[in-house]
Scaffold this motif. Sequence first.
Motif, PDB file in Angstrom:
ATOM      1  N   ALA A 141       0.821  -1.207   0.000  1.00 41.36           N
ATOM      2  CA  ALA A 141       0.000   0.000   0.000  1.00 41.36           C
ATOM      3  C   ALA A 141       0.854   1.256   0.000  1.00 41.36           C
ATOM      4  CB  ALA A 141      -0.931  -0.001   1.211  1.00 41.36           C
ATOM      5  N   PHE A 142       1.976   1.217   0.730  1.00 40.75           N
ATOM      6  CA  PHE A 142       2.852   2.386   0.801  1.00 40.75           C
ATOM      7  C   PHE A 142       3.862   2.427  -0.345  1.00 40.75           C
ATOM      8  CE2 PHE A 142       1.284   2.491   5.138  1.00 40.75           C
ATOM      9  CZ  PHE A 142       1.202   3.857   5.391  1.00 40.75           C
ATOM     10  N   ALA A 143       3.985   1.355  -1.115  1.00 39.95           N
ATOM     11  CA  ALA A 143       4.979   1.302  -2.189  1.00 39.95           C
ATOM     12  C   ALA A 143       4.678   2.319  -3.274  1.00 39.95           C
ATOM     13  CB  ALA A 143       5.043  -0.104  -2.779  1.00 39.95           C
ATOM     14  N   ASN A 144       3.396   2.449  -3.638  1.00 44.01           N
ATOM     15  CA  ASN A 144       2.972   3.413  -4.661  1.00 44.01           C
ATOM     16  C   ASN A 144       3.718   3.193  -5.977  1.00 44.01           C
ATOM     17  OD1 ASN A 144       1.559   5.500  -5.812  1.00 44.01           O
ATOM     18  ND2 ASN A 144       2.774   7.134  -4.881  1.00 44.01           N
ATOM     19  N   ALA A 145       3.917   1.942  -6.335  1.00 48.05           N
ATOM     20  CA  ALA A 145       4.640   1.622  -7.565  1.00 48.05           C
ATOM     21  C   ALA A 145       4.340   0.182  -7.952  1.00 48.05           C
ATOM     22  CB  ALA A 145       6.146   1.809  -7.382  1.00 48.05           C
ATOM     23  N   ASP A 146       4.536  -0.119  -9.247  1.00 53.89           N
ATOM     24  CA  ASP A 146       4.412  -1.487  -9.765  1.00 53.89           C
ATOM     25  C   ASP A 146       3.049  -2.091  -9.460  1.00 53.89           C
ATOM     26  OD1 ASP A 146       7.085  -1.371 -10.650  1.00 53.89           O
ATOM     27  OD2 ASP A 146       7.802  -2.009  -8.671  1.00 53.89           O
ATOM     28  N   TYR A 147       1.987  -1.330  -9.745  1.00 50.61           N
ATOM     29  CA  TYR A 147       0.641  -1.849  -9.532  1.00 50.61           C
ATOM     30  C   TYR A 147      -0.163  -1.928 -10.829  1.00 50.61           C
ATOM     31  CZ  TYR A 147      -0.283   3.220  -9.278  1.00 50.61           C
ATOM     32  OH  TYR A 147      -0.339   4.573  -9.530  1.00 50.61           O
ATOM     33  N   TYR A 148       0.463  -1.592 -11.958  1.00 49.72           N
ATOM     34  CA  TYR A 148      -0.219  -1.720 -13.244  1.00 49.72           C
ATOM     35  C   TYR A 148       0.735  -2.272 -14.281  1.00 49.72           C
ATOM     36  CZ  TYR A 148      -2.697  -0.569 -17.553  1.00 49.72           C
ATOM     37  OH  TYR A 148      -3.310  -0.638 -18.774  1.00 49.72           O
ATOM     38  N   ALA A 149       0.345  -3.380 -14.880  1.00 50.12           N
ATOM     39  CA  ALA A 149       1.084  -3.990 -15.977  1.00 50.12           C
ATOM     40  C   ALA A 149       0.051  -4.346 -17.040  1.00 50.12           C
ATOM     41  CB  ALA A 149       1.848  -5.228 -15.514  1.00 50.12           C
ATOM     42  N   ALA A 150      -0.060  -3.499 -18.057  1.00 43.94           N
ATOM     43  CA  ALA A 150      -1.129  -3.626 -19.048  1.00 43.94           C
ATOM     44  C   ALA A 150      -1.281  -5.076 -19.519  1.00 43.94           C
ATOM     45  CB  ALA A 150      -0.833  -2.717 -20.237  1.00 43.94           C
ATOM     46  N   PRO A 151      -2.526  -5.622 -19.437  1.00 44.49           N
ATOM     47  CA  PRO A 151      -3.776  -4.950 -19.058  1.00 44.49           C
ATOM     48  C   PRO A 151      -4.197  -5.206 -17.612  1.00 44.49           C
ATOM     49  CG  PRO A 151      -4.277  -7.026 -20.082  1.00 44.49           C
ATOM     50  CD  PRO A 151      -2.773  -6.959 -20.017  1.00 44.49           C
ATOM     51  N   TYR A 152      -3.266  -5.573 -16.739  1.00 43.95           N
ATOM     52  CA  TYR A 152      -3.610  -5.986 -15.381  1.00 43.95           C
ATOM     53  C   TYR A 152      -3.388  -4.842 -14.392  1.00 43.95           C
ATOM     54  CZ  TYR A 152      -2.640 -10.391 -17.806  1.00 43.95           C
ATOM     55  OH  TYR A 152      -2.599 -11.403 -18.725  1.00 43.95           O
ATOM     56  N   VAL A 209      -2.231 -12.880  -3.697  1.00 44.80           N
ATOM     57  CA  VAL A 209      -1.568 -13.503  -4.845  1.00 44.80           C
ATOM     58  C   VAL A 209      -1.778 -12.661  -6.103  1.00 44.80           C
ATOM     59  CG1 VAL A 209      -1.604 -15.506  -6.384  1.00 44.80           C
ATOM     60  CG2 VAL A 209      -1.650 -15.827  -3.905  1.00 44.80           C
ATOM     61  N   ALA A 210      -2.987 -12.121  -6.294  1.00 47.37           N
ATOM     62  CA  ALA A 210      -3.267 -11.283  -7.461  1.00 47.37           C
ATOM     63  C   ALA A 210      -2.397 -10.036  -7.455  1.00 47.37           C
ATOM     64  CB  ALA A 210      -4.740 -10.908  -7.502  1.00 47.37           C
ATOM     65  N   ASP A 211      -2.273  -9.401  -6.299  1.00 47.43           N
ATOM     66  CA  ASP A 211      -1.418  -8.218  -6.218  1.00 47.43           C
ATOM     67  C   ASP A 211       0.040  -8.579  -6.464  1.00 47.43           C
ATOM     68  OD1 ASP A 211      -0.815  -5.314  -5.128  1.00 47.43           O
ATOM     69  OD2 ASP A 211       0.474  -6.676  -4.001  1.00 47.43           O
ATOM     70  N   LEU A 212       0.485  -9.697  -5.883  1.00 50.37           N
ATOM     71  CA  LEU A 212       1.870 -10.125  -6.064  1.00 50.37           C
ATOM     72  C   LEU A 212       2.160 -10.418  -7.532  1.00 50.37           C
ATOM     73  CD1 LEU A 212       4.614 -10.969  -4.871  1.00 50.37           C
ATOM     74  CD2 LEU A 212       3.656 -13.257  -4.504  1.00 50.37           C
ATOM     75  N   TYR A 213       1.210 -11.024  -8.219  1.00 49.09           N
ATOM     76  CA  TYR A 213       1.423 -11.343  -9.634  1.00 49.09           C
ATOM     77  C   TYR A 213       1.592 -10.060 -10.448  1.00 49.09           C
ATOM     78  CZ  TYR A 213       0.964 -13.547 -14.175  1.00 49.09           C
ATOM     79  OH  TYR A 213       1.214 -13.983 -15.458  1.00 49.09           O
ATOM     80  N   VAL A 214       0.708  -9.092 -10.219  1.00 48.63           N
ATOM     81  CA  VAL A 214       0.806  -7.822 -10.947  1.00 48.63           C
ATOM     82  C   VAL A 214       2.121  -7.123 -10.615  1.00 48.63           C
ATOM     83  CG1 VAL A 214      -0.231  -5.542 -11.271  1.00 48.63           C
ATOM     84  CG2 VAL A 214      -1.699  -7.560 -11.077  1.00 48.63           C
ATOM     85  N   TYR A 215       2.525  -7.185  -9.358  1.00 43.84           N
ATOM     86  CA  TYR A 215       3.788  -6.564  -8.952  1.00 43.84           C
ATOM     87  C   TYR A 215       4.971  -7.195  -9.682  1.00 43.84           C
ATOM     88  CZ  TYR A 215       8.008  -5.997  -6.151  1.00 43.84           C
ATOM     89  OH  TYR A 215       9.304  -5.777  -5.762  1.00 43.84           O
ATOM     90  N   LEU A 216       4.997  -8.523  -9.769  1.00 49.28           N
ATOM     91  CA  LEU A 216       6.108  -9.204 -10.432  1.00 49.28           C
ATOM     92  C   LEU A 216       6.168  -8.859 -11.915  1.00 49.28           C
ATOM     93  CD1 LEU A 216       5.895 -12.735  -8.749  1.00 49.28           C
ATOM     94  CD2 LEU A 216       7.547 -10.918  -8.288  1.00 49.28           C
ATOM     95  N   VAL A 217       4.994  -8.781 -12.551  1.00 46.79           N
ATOM     96  CA  VAL A 217       4.968  -8.444 -13.974  1.00 46.79           C
ATOM     97  C   VAL A 217       5.340  -6.982 -14.182  1.00 46.79           C
ATOM     98  CG1 VAL A 217       3.520  -8.299 -16.028  1.00 46.79           C
ATOM     99  CG2 VAL A 217       3.271 -10.238 -14.467  1.00 46.79           C
ATOM    100  N   ALA A 218       4.789  -6.080 -13.356  1.00 48.25           N
ATOM    101  CA  ALA A 218       5.049  -4.653 -13.518  1.00 48.25           C
ATOM    102  C   ALA A 218       6.496  -4.299 -13.227  1.00 48.25           C
ATOM    103  CB  ALA A 218       4.118  -3.852 -12.603  1.00 48.25           C
ATOM    104  N   SER A 219       7.123  -4.996 -12.288  1.00 45.38           N
ATOM    105  CA  SER A 219       8.512  -4.703 -11.923  1.00 45.38           C
ATOM    106  C   SER A 219       9.510  -5.347 -12.879  1.00 45.38           C
ATOM    107  CB  SER A 219       8.789  -5.169 -10.497  1.00 45.38           C
ATOM    108  OG  SER A 219       8.642  -6.581 -10.380  1.00 45.38           O
ATOM    109  N   GLY A 220       9.031  -6.174 -13.799  1.00 46.27           N
ATOM    110  CA  GLY A 220       9.919  -6.828 -14.750  1.00 46.27           C
ATOM    111  C   GLY A 220      10.552  -8.103 -14.250  1.00 46.27           C
TER     112      GLY A 220
END
Length: 272
Positions: A53-64, A253-264
Amino acid sequence: MASIERPRPPAGVHTPGRAAIPARHLRTDRWWLAPTVTVVVLTAFVVYSTWRAFANADYYAAPYVSPFYSPCLASDCVPMRGGADLAVFGPWWGISPALIVLIFPLGFRLTCYYYRKAYYRGFWSAPPACAVAEPHARYTGETRLPLVLQNVHRYFFYFALAFAVILSYDAALGFRDPAGHWGHMGLGTLVLLANIALIWAYTLSCHSCRHIVGGRLKHFSRHPVRYRMWTWVSRLNAHHMALAWASLVGVAVADLYVYLVASGAFADPRFF
């Protein structure tokens, strides 16, 4: 004349009239296992969700888009192609937009009837398990502050419904490719679909939902539609505990997946 303090009468399990059992309990099973697992899992989720919540980054990886950040209500959200980017509020002095959103789904879970039982037992030992005496001398239940605020659960339920609709929209957007073309699907699509399915099942199995659908009816025969809905919700309600845990793990798990994809760190496999 100075007042004389009188000793307080025994309370709790030592109240006169209760069975005089010197042992704290007579259980021989591993009753402590359930509250211990509750503390470990809930603590892990709180730590993880606070970090994200405080990271404010890596929360969008198109289209997720991460369920922790949807809908994105602040104007400083990253651009989302077709996502629920409402920009209702200003940049909020650099505060993470997730902090505006998470108060509602977390409030729904925090006041949930099952979660109350779980963390009352796990964190407060009130009581730690059935037939195990609690260490507190007094018991006031949920009649005083702050626990009297648990009664707002029925209102958080309506917010939970709104967020379930929004996350369903986000899951539908998963059927696009990164360029925005429909008719595509990746592993992230399945992750978001599983997450929203668990969220709907947990939300609709809520005790408040069961009361809204079929409560205050004197004659079910006069309301066949509401009775049918009440039976469906009641079947879900029987699995409310399992759905509470499954949906909690699912959203993480859904948030973690988006984070992993968005962060590369991970490339989303595309099926078609």
